[in-house]
Design an enzyme around this catalytic site. Structure first.
Site, PDB file in Angstrom:
ATOM      1  N   LYS A   1     -13.844  -7.752 -11.274  1.00 51.99           N
ATOM      2  CA  LYS A   1     -14.978  -7.551 -10.376  1.00 51.99           C
ATOM      3  C   LYS A   1     -16.197  -7.348 -11.278  1.00 51.99           C
ATOM      4  O   LYS A   1     -16.891  -6.325 -11.228  1.00 51.99           O
ATOM      5  CB  LYS A   1     -14.695  -6.333  -9.470  1.00 51.99           C
ATOM      6  CG  LYS A   1     -15.713  -6.120  -8.362  1.00 51.99           C
ATOM      7  CD  LYS A   1     -15.603  -7.084  -7.206  1.00 51.99           C
ATOM      8  CE  LYS A   1     -16.727  -6.882  -6.214  1.00 51.99           C
ATOM      9  NZ  LYS A   1     -16.794  -7.917  -5.161  1.00 51.99           N
TER      10      LYS A   1
ATOM     11  N   TYR B   1      -5.714   4.427 -12.137  1.00 49.34           N
ATOM     12  CA  TYR B   1      -4.497   5.219 -11.969  1.00 49.34           C
ATOM     13  C   TYR B   1      -4.430   6.370 -12.976  1.00 49.34           C
ATOM     14  O   TYR B   1      -3.806   7.391 -12.703  1.00 49.34           O
ATOM     15  CB  TYR B   1      -3.251   4.343 -12.170  1.00 49.34           C
ATOM     16  CG  TYR B   1      -2.786   3.598 -10.946  1.00 49.34           C
ATOM     17  CD1 TYR B   1      -3.600   2.684 -10.308  1.00 49.34           C
ATOM     18  CD2 TYR B   1      -1.499   3.800 -10.453  1.00 49.34           C
ATOM     19  CE1 TYR B   1      -3.152   1.988  -9.200  1.00 49.34           C
ATOM     20  CE2 TYR B   1      -1.046   3.105  -9.348  1.00 49.34           C
ATOM     21  CZ  TYR B   1      -1.877   2.207  -8.725  1.00 49.34           C
ATOM     22  OH  TYR B   1      -1.425   1.528  -7.630  1.00 49.34           O
TER      23      TYR B   1
ATOM     24  N   ASP C   1     -12.087 -10.165  -4.937  1.00 48.81           N
ATOM     25  CA  ASP C   1     -12.171 -10.434  -3.485  1.00 48.81           C
ATOM     26  C   ASP C   1     -11.904 -11.915  -3.215  1.00 48.81           C
ATOM     27  O   ASP C   1     -11.167 -12.280  -2.293  1.00 48.81           O
ATOM     28  CB  ASP C   1     -13.516  -9.966  -2.901  1.00 48.81           C
ATOM     29  CG  ASP C   1     -14.719 -10.385  -3.725  1.00 48.81           C
ATOM     30  OD1 ASP C   1     -14.550 -10.896  -4.854  1.00 48.81           O
ATOM     31  OD2 ASP C   1     -15.852 -10.207  -3.232  1.00 48.81           O
TER      32      ASP C   1
ATOM     33  N   ASP D   1      -1.901  -4.122  -8.185  1.00 51.03           N
ATOM     34  CA  ASP D   1      -1.064  -3.466  -7.174  1.00 51.03           C
ATOM     35  C   ASP D   1      -1.306  -4.114  -5.812  1.00 51.03           C
ATOM     36  O   ASP D   1      -0.372  -4.498  -5.106  1.00 51.03           O
ATOM     37  CB  ASP D   1      -1.413  -1.972  -7.126  1.00 51.03           C
ATOM     38  CG  ASP D   1      -0.612  -1.231  -6.076  1.00 51.03           C
ATOM     39  OD1 ASP D   1       0.596  -1.471  -5.989  1.00 51.03           O
ATOM     40  OD2 ASP D   1      -1.206  -0.430  -5.327  1.00 51.03           O
TER      41      ASP D   1
ATOM     42  N   ASP E   1       1.222  -7.083  -3.523  1.00 52.08           N
ATOM     43  CA  ASP E   1       1.750  -6.861  -2.167  1.00 52.08           C
ATOM     44  C   ASP E   1       1.308  -8.012  -1.264  1.00 52.08           C
ATOM     45  O   ASP E   1       2.085  -8.521  -0.448  1.00 52.08           O
ATOM     46  CB  ASP E   1       1.224  -5.540  -1.565  1.00 52.08           C
ATOM     47  CG  ASP E   1       2.251  -4.411  -1.655  1.00 52.08           C
ATOM     48  OD1 ASP E   1       2.939  -4.339  -2.682  1.00 52.08           O
ATOM     49  OD2 ASP E   1       2.349  -3.621  -0.700  1.00 52.08           O
TER      50      ASP E   1
HETATM   51  C1  IPM Z   1       4.033  -0.247  -7.123  1.00 52.89           C
HETATM   52  C2  IPM Z   1       3.880   0.961  -6.244  1.00 52.89           C
HETATM   53  C3  IPM Z   1       3.369   2.129  -7.081  1.00 52.89           C
HETATM   54  C4  IPM Z   1       2.023   1.735  -7.643  1.00 52.89           C
HETATM   55  C5  IPM Z   1       3.298   3.469  -6.339  1.00 52.89           C
HETATM   56  C6  IPM Z   1       4.609   3.845  -5.708  1.00 52.89           C
HETATM   57  C7  IPM Z   1       2.793   4.575  -7.246  1.00 52.89           C
HETATM   58  O1  IPM Z   1       3.049   0.708  -5.173  1.00 52.89           O
HETATM   59  O2  IPM Z   1       4.832  -0.190  -8.083  1.00 52.89           O
HETATM   60  O3  IPM Z   1       3.383  -1.253  -6.876  1.00 52.89           O
HETATM   61  O4  IPM Z   1       0.997   1.927  -6.982  1.00 52.89           O
HETATM   62  O5  IPM Z   1       1.982   1.263  -8.779  1.00 52.89           O
HETATM   63 MN    MN Z   2       2.366  -1.355  -5.048  1.00 55.96          MN
END
Ligand code: IPM
Ligand code: MN
Length: 354
Positions: free
Chosen positions: A189, A142, A221, A245, A249
């Protein structure tokens, strides 16, 4: 106690969900006799539209002078579909993380018994799953060197980590594991990436300092597979920025809705509390978004930023009661769906009456 909070609603559903969280915060502050002070700041696309940048200095100053930041969401489709845009709302979030030194993002994954049937996974796999993902938040790909070569026809992003960055996040992860079930899974990884090999090297050096904690190493993975195959095998998981990240999710699916998961970002300056979901622009202004992730982020704020455990617990109890009584938004409702504002009112009212 004096609670001095900065509110950054941001974009999309951000303002609506922050409003519900604030109903809750006000109800708790009143109940426990805390003196609440709060101020709004602009960020994201909302700030670009107003002042041309997504994390203006005045917003940073507000965060710096506050004891905690409650954050809504950032992102607007008008930027997503334009790869040539030079300013983006997301840059505001990244700038805030960097400037506040928020190197640790804590994302707890807990299930609610009354929602187990909403999970796409079988009940017996999910029931009792309870783990924390600790995501490094100010390093890696990032923030590494990035750019274009060859007249723009070659692009690169670099994943860079220093020993010091790895040590501080691992230390925090070990401290979490010590307070929980004493198991730490280091996700990397290392079979391919040099930065991952440094992570593993540092973790192996630190491991003997924590003899009570079982350290486990897992390739990302494989971790992606195990999170949904055996979610109950995890206690604390620690990983670099982008792996974290993606894995969080994925982990949110276990609980039945992305609208349920809160997070805390902590580090050098003021801590920030925010839902893990995005700005959900399709729902903006419709009063249908689930406010629970943000309300639970407020619970984390009481617990982590102010060390007020009873206050946090009361919010959690109120949220659990709303789910049990099916006073919930459309993403998790059976039958009647309640509005965002109705769920917020119900939870705040539950707190006031307790
Ligand atoms: C999160 C979001 C952010 C990230 C985006 C919006 C930049 O997806 O906080 O997980 O990738 O960190
Ligand atoms: Mn995210």
């Amino acid at each position: 106690m004096k609670l001095n909070i900065a509110l950054l609603p941001g974009d999309g559903i951000g303002p609506e969900i922050i409003e519900q969280a604030m109903k809750t915060v006000k109800a708790v502050a009143k109940k426990f006799n805390h003196e609440l002070q709060y101020e709004y700041g602009i960020t994201g696309a909302a700030a670009i539209d107003k002042v041309g940048e997504p994390y203006p200095d005045e917003t940073h100053e507000l965060c710096m002078k506050s004891d905690a930041v409650l954050f809504g969401a950032i992102g607007d489709p008008k930027f997503d579909n334009n790869p040539k845009a030079t300013v983006r709302p997301e840059q505001g979030l990244l700038a805030m993380r960097k400037k506040l030194g928020l190197y640790a993002n804590i994302r707890p994954v807990e299930t609610f018994d009354s929602l187990l049937h909403r999970s796409p996974l079988r009940r017996e796999l999910v029931e009792g799953a309870d783990f924390v993902c600790i995501r490094e938040l100010t390093g890696g790909i990032y923030f590494g060197e990035k750019g274009r070569l060859d007249n723009g026809n070659t692009a690169f992003d670099t994943c860079t980590y220093t020993r010091a960055e790895i040590e501080r996040i691992l230390k925090l992860a070990y401290e979490f594991a010590a307070k929980r079930n004493k198991k730490l899974t280091v996700v990397d990884k290392a079979n391919v990436l040099e930065s991952s090999r440094l992570w593993r090297e540092v973790a192996q050096e630190m491991e003997p300092n924590y003899p009570d904690i079982k350290t486990e190493y897992m390739f990302v993975d494989n971790a992606a597979m195990q999170i949904i195959q055996w979610p109950k095998n995890f206690d604390v998981m620690v990983t670099e920025n982008m792996f974290g990240d993606i894995l969080t999710d994925e982990a949110s699916v276990i609980t039945g809705s992305l609208g349920l998961l809160p997070s805390a970002s902590m580090g050098i300056h003021t801590s920030v509390f925010e839902p893990i979901h995005g700005s959900y622009p399709q729902a903006a202004g419709k009063d249908i978004a689930n406010p629970i992730a943000t309300i639970l982020s407020a619970a984390m704020m009481f617990e982590y930023a102010f060390d007020l455990k009873d206050e946090g617990k009361l919010i959690r109890d109120a949220v659990a009661a709303s789910i049990t009584d099916n006073i919930v938004t459309e993403d998790i409702s059976e039958g009647k769906a309640y509005k965002t504002s109705e769920v917020g009112d119900w939870i705040a009212n539950y707190i006031s009456k307790k």
